[in-house]
Motif scaffolding. Sequence first.
Motif, short mmCIF file in Angstrom:
data_model
loop_
_atom_site.label_atom_id
_atom_site.label_comp_id
_atom_site.label_asym_id
_atom_site.label_seq_id
_atom_site.Cartn_x
_atom_site.Cartn_y
_atom_site.Cartn_z
N PHE A 13 18.20 7.05 39.65
CA PHE A 13 19.27 7.50 38.74
C PHE A 13 18.91 8.80 38.04
N ILE A 14 17.75 8.85 37.41
CA ILE A 14 17.42 10.01 36.60
C ILE A 14 17.22 11.26 37.44
N ILE A 15 16.68 11.11 38.63
CA ILE A 15 16.50 12.27 39.52
C ILE A 15 17.85 12.79 39.99
N GLN A 16 18.75 11.89 40.37
CA GLN A 16 20.08 12.31 40.82
C GLN A 16 20.88 12.94 39.68
N MET A 17 20.71 12.42 38.47
CA MET A 17 21.40 13.00 37.32
C MET A 17 20.90 14.41 37.05
N ALA A 18 19.59 14.62 37.15
CA ALA A 18 19.02 15.95 36.94
C ALA A 18 19.51 16.94 38.00
N LEU A 19 19.67 16.47 39.21
CA LEU A 19 20.21 17.31 40.28
C LEU A 19 21.67 17.66 40.03
N LYS A 20 22.42 16.68 39.57
CA LYS A 20 23.86 16.84 39.40
C LYS A 20 24.22 17.67 38.17
N TYR A 21 23.38 17.59 37.13
CA TYR A 21 23.70 18.27 35.87
C TYR A 21 22.54 19.17 35.44
N VAL A 47 21.54 8.19 25.49
CA VAL A 47 20.59 7.17 25.95
C VAL A 47 21.26 6.35 27.05
N TYR A 48 20.54 6.19 28.17
CA TYR A 48 21.02 5.36 29.27
C TYR A 48 20.19 4.08 29.34
N LEU A 49 20.86 2.94 29.34
CA LEU A 49 20.23 1.65 29.56
C LEU A 49 20.81 1.09 30.86
N ASN A 50 20.03 1.11 31.90
CA ASN A 50 20.52 0.69 33.21
C ASN A 50 19.80 -0.55 33.71
N PHE A 51 20.53 -1.63 33.87
CA PHE A 51 20.02 -2.86 34.48
C PHE A 51 18.75 -3.35 33.79
N SER A 52 18.84 -3.42 32.46
CA SER A 52 17.73 -3.89 31.65
C SER A 52 17.48 -5.38 31.90
N PHE A 77 33.31 1.95 20.75
CA PHE A 77 33.40 1.94 22.22
C PHE A 77 34.35 3.04 22.71
N ASP A 78 33.84 3.87 23.60
CA ASP A 78 34.68 4.88 24.25
C ASP A 78 35.25 4.37 25.55
N ALA A 79 34.50 3.50 26.23
CA ALA A 79 34.96 2.95 27.50
C ALA A 79 34.24 1.65 27.81
N VAL A 80 34.96 0.71 28.41
CA VAL A 80 34.38 -0.55 28.86
C VAL A 80 34.93 -0.83 30.25
N PHE A 81 34.04 -1.05 31.21
CA PHE A 81 34.45 -1.31 32.59
C PHE A 81 33.91 -2.66 33.04
N LEU A 82 34.81 -3.54 33.42
CA LEU A 82 34.42 -4.87 33.87
C LEU A 82 34.17 -4.92 35.37
N ASP A 83 34.52 -3.85 36.06
CA ASP A 83 34.27 -3.74 37.50
C ASP A 83 34.14 -2.26 37.81
N LEU A 84 33.00 -1.70 37.47
CA LEU A 84 32.78 -0.26 37.51
C LEU A 84 33.13 0.37 38.85
N HIS A 85 32.72 -0.25 39.93
CA HIS A 85 32.89 0.36 41.25
C HIS A 85 34.32 0.31 41.77
N ASN A 104 30.24 8.21 39.16
CA ASN A 104 29.12 7.30 38.89
C ASN A 104 27.90 7.62 39.74
N VAL A 105 26.73 7.67 39.09
CA VAL A 105 25.46 7.84 39.79
C VAL A 105 24.75 6.49 39.77
N GLU A 106 24.39 5.98 40.92
CA GLU A 106 23.82 4.65 41.04
C GLU A 106 22.31 4.62 40.78
N THR A 107 21.86 3.49 40.26
CA THR A 107 20.43 3.19 40.23
C THR A 107 20.09 2.46 41.52
N GLU A 108 18.79 2.25 41.77
CA GLU A 108 18.42 1.52 42.98
C GLU A 108 18.89 0.07 42.90
#
Length: 212
Positions: free
Chosen positions: A52-60, A112-117, A173-181, A189-193
């Motif tokens: 995720f973090i590598i792809q985000m750095a590439l994208k932005y 701050v990103y919290l991904n699949f904690s 809350f700015d956004a809430v997604f119950l089925d992101l994909h 969306n940039v995916e984590t592994e």
Amino acid sequence: MRVRNKAWAEPLIEAHPELMITDPLQNKGDWQKRFKKKQPIRIEVGMGKGQFIIQMALKYPQINFIGIEIQRSVAAIALRDALEESLPNLQLVLADGADLNEYFDNGEIDRVYLNFSDPWPKKRHVKRRLTYKSFLHVYQEILVDHGVLEFKTDNQGLFEYSLVSLNNYGFVFDAVFLDLHHSEEAVENVETEYEHKFSAKGQRIYKLSGHF
């Protein structure tokens, strides 16, 4: 995420202090000096293998990113992959993500990103969940005014708990997604592994974002 110790991990980490930081306390208040350009800084707590973090750095490229991971072998995999990209807007940290206010000054972080904690499903472990109120206080401290917190998970129980915990804390809350994909958010969306693995199995991915 558990990964067996890798013999090459420690030598690789020691060989690249320009990219992998093992003592983040020394950079508190001075993180911009670690990057080529002074830009907003965003951090991922628990970056895993770094997809995720590598792809985000590439994208932005106009944003500086920091990935934080406590497990050495896992962090080494992220380091290995990051070295292939030579990204001037990326830094990696080998440290415990529970100590963020020791690493960053108040208002030093933009997002701050919290991904699949780790969901810590047992009630006696509730204080370990990264959306527990004590962690939320730390995020609020290190974030700029109206800085953003983004949270993604496949765990419905943790997501529901996080919604309540954040709401009780006064989070906006700015956004809430119950089925992101299967939402409009999926386009950017940039995916984590983990996310890629779970979504490929048809599991629903939850996401929320907002500010304090």
